[in-house]
Scaffold this motif. Structure first.
Motif, PDB file in Angstrom:
ATOM      1  N   VAL A   1       0.984  -1.134  -0.134  1.00 21.81           N
ATOM      2  CA  VAL A   1       0.074   0.088   0.163  1.00 21.81           C
ATOM      3  C   VAL A   1       0.843   1.119   0.210  1.00 21.81           C
ATOM      4  N   TRP A   2       1.860   1.403   0.821  1.00 22.62           N
ATOM      5  CA  TRP A   2       2.993   2.489   0.778  1.00 22.62           C
ATOM      6  C   TRP A   2       3.283   2.721  -0.295  1.00 22.62           C
ATOM      7  N   MET A   3       4.007   1.626  -1.076  1.00 22.92           N
ATOM      8  CA  MET A   3       4.633   1.794  -2.354  1.00 22.92           C
ATOM      9  C   MET A   3       3.705   2.245  -3.330  1.00 22.92           C
ATOM     10  N   THR A   4       2.657   1.480  -3.669  1.00 25.23           N
ATOM     11  CA  THR A   4       1.371   2.314  -4.501  1.00 25.23           C
ATOM     12  C   THR A   4       1.176   3.765  -4.028  1.00 25.23           C
ATOM     13  N   GLU A   5       1.294   4.080  -2.870  1.00 24.10           N
ATOM     14  CA  GLU A   5       0.896   5.444  -2.612  1.00 24.10           C
ATOM     15  C   GLU A   5       1.954   6.318  -3.114  1.00 24.10           C
ATOM     16  N   VAL A   6       3.089   5.978  -2.827  1.00 23.80           N
ATOM     17  CA  VAL A   6       4.446   6.622  -3.303  1.00 23.80           C
ATOM     18  C   VAL A   6       4.188   6.817  -4.848  1.00 23.80           C
ATOM     19  N   GLU A   7       4.175   5.748  -5.558  1.00 27.39           N
ATOM     20  CA  GLU A   7       4.352   5.838  -6.837  1.00 27.39           C
ATOM     21  C   GLU A   7       2.961   6.827  -7.652  1.00 27.39           C
ATOM     22  N   ARG A   8       1.809   6.607  -6.974  1.00 26.66           N
ATOM     23  CA  ARG A   8       0.629   7.646  -7.415  1.00 26.66           C
ATOM     24  C   ARG A   8       0.864   8.990  -6.951  1.00 26.66           C
ATOM     25  N   THR A   9       1.598   9.338  -5.914  1.00 30.25           N
ATOM     26  CA  THR A   9       1.957  10.844  -5.733  1.00 30.25           C
ATOM     27  C   THR A   9       3.019  11.162  -6.421  1.00 30.25           C
ATOM     28  N   LEU A  10       3.997  10.407  -6.713  1.00 26.26           N
ATOM     29  CA  LEU A  10       4.892  10.722  -7.769  1.00 26.26           C
ATOM     30  C   LEU A  10       4.494  11.170  -9.145  1.00 26.26           C
ATOM     31  N   ARG A  11       3.569  10.291  -9.483  1.00 27.62           N
ATOM     32  CA  ARG A  11       3.012  10.462 -11.075  1.00 27.62           C
ATOM     33  C   ARG A  11       2.229  11.620 -10.919  1.00 27.62           C
ATOM     34  N   ALA A  12       1.235  11.984  -9.897  1.00 28.44           N
ATOM     35  CA  ALA A  12       0.485  12.928  -9.811  1.00 28.44           C
ATOM     36  C   ALA A  12       1.373  14.163  -9.879  1.00 28.44           C
ATOM     37  N   ALA A  13       2.323  14.500  -9.233  1.00 26.27           N
ATOM     38  CA  ALA A  13       3.279  15.726  -9.466  1.00 26.27           C
ATOM     39  C   ALA A  13       3.954  15.625 -10.579  1.00 26.27           C
ATOM     40  N   GLY A  14       3.856  15.065 -11.741  1.00 28.89           N
ATOM     41  CA  GLY A  14       4.528  14.680 -12.987  1.00 28.89           C
ATOM     42  C   GLY A  14       5.884  14.224 -13.150  1.00 28.89           C
ATOM     43  N   ILE A  15       6.018  13.374 -12.048  1.00 24.73           N
ATOM     44  CA  ILE A  15       7.415  12.892 -11.907  1.00 24.73           C
ATOM     45  C   ILE A  15       7.417  11.384 -12.476  1.00 24.73           C
ATOM     46  N   THR A  16       8.048  11.141 -13.397  1.00 32.38           N
ATOM     47  CA  THR A  16       8.132   9.761 -13.973  1.00 32.38           C
ATOM     48  C   THR A  16       8.797   8.941 -13.132  1.00 32.38           C
ATOM     49  N   VAL A  17       8.096   7.593 -13.022  1.00 31.44           N
ATOM     50  CA  VAL A  17       8.449   6.545 -12.034  1.00 31.44           C
ATOM     51  C   VAL A  17       9.163   5.599 -12.913  1.00 31.44           C
ATOM     52  N   LYS A  18      10.461   5.348 -12.932  1.00 26.68           N
ATOM     53  CA  LYS A  18      11.130   4.466 -13.777  1.00 26.68           C
ATOM     54  C   LYS A  18      10.769   2.946 -13.434  1.00 26.68           C
ATOM     55  N   GLY A  19      10.741   2.113 -14.373  1.00 25.98           N
ATOM     56  CA  GLY A  19      10.511   0.717 -14.006  1.00 25.98           C
ATOM     57  C   GLY A  19       8.974   0.463 -14.491  1.00 25.98           C
ATOM     58  N   ASP A  20       8.015   1.450 -14.775  1.00 28.25           N
ATOM     59  CA  ASP A  20       6.840   1.336 -15.294  1.00 28.25           C
ATOM     60  C   ASP A  20       7.030   1.837 -16.550  1.00 28.25           C
ATOM     61  N   SER A  21       5.693   1.275 -17.273  1.00 28.39           N
ATOM     62  CA  SER A  21       5.388   1.538 -18.875  1.00 28.39           C
ATOM     63  C   SER A  21       5.257   2.889 -18.781  1.00 28.39           C
ATOM     64  N   ASP A  22       5.522   3.402 -20.091  1.00 23.87           N
ATOM     65  CA  ASP A  22       5.183   4.910 -20.632  1.00 23.87           C
ATOM     66  C   ASP A  22       3.676   4.890 -20.289  1.00 23.87           C
TER      67      ASP A  22
END
Length: 103
Positions: free
Chosen positions: A75-96
């Motif tokens: 849950v924590w990791m999912t929230e970190v990823e969602r928050t980063l993406r919402a801020a317009g930051i690319t999360v490496k390791g995910d698809s485009d």
């Protein structure tokens, strides 16, 4: 990476808010195609986008978590990823597509 039109629009709104807050004084008039009339504003916008595009977080830097974690870690990791993406930051390791559809 292909950026969705919605993501570009959101980032452009952040850029224009920063301009109104003192980054640039004026120069936010646009052509029908969305480009800025002012060449200075257009140049600053291109720089803004390039700077944002260079921010990439590698989610695997959090080596205490794995993609197979469950419970609070997942849950924590999912929230970190969602928050980063919402801020317009690319999360490496995910698809485009995952980054483009983050809104």
């Amino acid at each position: 990476m292909t950026t969705s039109p919605l993501k570009v629009e959101e980032e452009q709104q952040r850029f224009e808010a920063a301009c109104r807050d003192g980054l640039l004084n004026g120069g936010l008039a646009k052509f029908d195609d969305g480009g800025y009339v002012s060449s200075l504003t257009d140049s600053v916008w291109r720089g803004w986008k390039a700077g944002r595009a260079s921010i990439v977080i590698d989610k695997y830097d959090f080596d205490t978590f794995s993609p197979h974690d469950c419970g609070i870690d997942a849950v924590w990791m999912t929230e970190v990823e969602r928050t980063l993406r919402a801020a317009g930051i690319t999360v490496k390791g995910d698809s485009d597509e995952a980054n483009a559809n983050a809104s």
